[in-house]
Scaffold this active site. Structure first.
Site: not given
Length: 450
Positions: A82, A365-367
């Site tokens: 976060e 998973l975005i990173e």
């Protein structure tokens, strides 16, 4: 909407959702009974780091004696994920010249915030604190001390005392980058009107996806807007990306490829190590591939090291060297460092996303996609449901069952063309969904000024 809460006011009735008196009284009683357990839990964690006892008074709503500058924008980011997700929003407010109060619940979240916002902290523009335990007196003490302009809770943080108290004193409190899984929505509904009133008490909820927005609306929340996912806007540390690329170049020079098992949770490492041992035994690779395991929680680094030894695999810890991995005899790298995920993702040819193999809900998973690294997902991705579906649809990720993981790993690691295709798709996926931060800022500006 007032920006100046009537501090000192005795809460009686929520501005939005009505505080359920009996349920709330029971909740407060349970919290007070659990307080000694919370203290003991912190003390127990000191076996990993004495940092767990630092700033202890903040957990009860009291400051550490430093001068307080009131009127900051309060942003609560419970832990590491976060905190990183909040970075674009915090950077935007800092660029406007705003003061920011950044609160956390975990030590790792606080350490991450201290590293990411070191310059703003040194300049006195950002202050960190722990969000106090969710007791009436500690929350009131915290709010009365800092007197923030308004509050933003990240993603899923909805502490009843905090939410109802802010509503009752007229302090605007928003849930931003908000997500709500189907399972969580069912759990809230099991509490009936009491559960639904909690989310109705927010000044507004800014949802990541339309599915999230619909679930909040199903709880009777009217002030819901679709804003997107700020995780797509989080920049990768360029120095770590550069270092990761140097790792990859050095590994490829010796014809090695690397798989990163990222943010793994308890029980997943054992599954992955068994599979990896079978991958190496298959002898289908001219040069054996390398596995990098990065446990989600640093207190488990030693535990995972023992698991690697028990699997009779050779390994080195990331913290044991500078530069790039050396030696073809290494089967596994243990990623025992904090804040270096961009390095690991940039060095890897393929990522297995932790938290998705066993029912933990998945990790970010975005990173990995932003670093151009293809992703394999297990079936448990409800924490990143829409992002997972979109990544799979765009060809950036594949969903696999545990029994098919070994076969899939072998197939992809031997197919450089397929990996390259997925890598391009991963970057396109990460770029496609950017822009949530500016949308959130626009919505908040409109809501706060109304």
């Amino acid at each position: 909407m007032s920006l100046s809460p009537h501090l000192g006011h005795t809460p009686t009735k929520s501005q939005y959702g009505v505080r359920p008196k009996i349920w709330f009284a029971v909740y407060q009683l349970l919290w007070h009974l659990a307080l000694p357990v919370a203290f003991l839990r912190l003390a127990w964690r000191t076996r990993h780091s004495m940092g767990y006892l630092r700033h202890f008074s903040e957990r009860l709503g009291f400051t550490d004696g430093k001068a307080i500058e009131q009127g900051a924008i309060w942003i609560h980011a419970v832990s590491v994920g976060e905190t990183r997700a909040a970075q674009p929003l915090i950077d935007a407010y800092l660029a406007r010249g705003e003061k920011v109060l950044l609160t956390h619940m975990t030590l790792n979240g606080r350490l991450t915030g201290a590293a990411v916002f070191a310059e703003a902290i040194a300049a006195g523009q950002l202050r960190q604190a722990y969000l106090p335990y969710d007791l009436c007196w500690s929350v009131a003490q915290f709010i009365n001390t800092f007197k923030p302009k308004f509050g933003l809770l990240m993603e899923t943080e909805a502490w009843p005392t905090v939410v109802f108290y802010c509503s009752e004193i007229g302090l605007p409190l928003f849930l931003v980058n908000a997500r709500l899984s189907e399972r969580s929505a069912r759990r809230v509904n099991r509490f009936g009107k009491a559960g639904r009133s909690l989310f109705q008490a927010f000044a507004g909820i800014l949802a990541q996806t339309e599915l999230d927005a619909q679930r909040y609306r199903s709880l009777g929340v009217q002030r819901v807007e679709l804003a997107g996912n700020m995780k797509f806007d989080v920049p990768l540390n360029p120095s770590l990306v550069k270092q990761g690329k140097s790792w990859k170049q050095a590994l490829h020079a010796t014809n090695r490829v690397m798989v990163c098992a990222a943010s793994t949770r308890d029980g997943e490492e054992a599954i992955l190590l068994k599979i990896w041992k079978d991958v190496l035994r298959s002898q289908i690779f001219k040069t054996p591939p390398l596995l990098c395991i990065v446990p989600r929680h640093p207190e488990r680094f030693n535990e995972v090291a023992n698991q690697i030894l028990a699997a009779e695999l050779s390994y080195r810890r990331r913290t044991e060297w500078e530069g790039v991995p050396q030696g073809s005899e290494i089967d596994v790298i243990l990623g025992d460092s904090m804040g270096e995920m961009p390095l690991y993702f940039s060095a890897a040819d393929l990522v297995v996303m932790g938290g998705s193999i066993l029912p933990f809900g998945g990790q970010n998973l975005i990173e990995a996609c932003a670093a151009g690294c293809p992703v394999l997902l297990g079936e448990h991705t409800h924490n990143f449901q829409q992002a997972s579906l979109d990544a799979i649809e765009m060809g950036a990720a594949k969903r696999i069952q545990p029994e098919a993981l070994e076969t899939t790993l072998k197939s992809l690691l031997l197919n450089s063309a397929e990996l390259a295709k997925m890598s391009v798709a991963a970057k396109e996926f990460a770029a496609t969904y950017q822009g949530a931060t500016q949308k959130i800022l626009s919505i908040l500006d409109r809501q706060i000024s109304s």
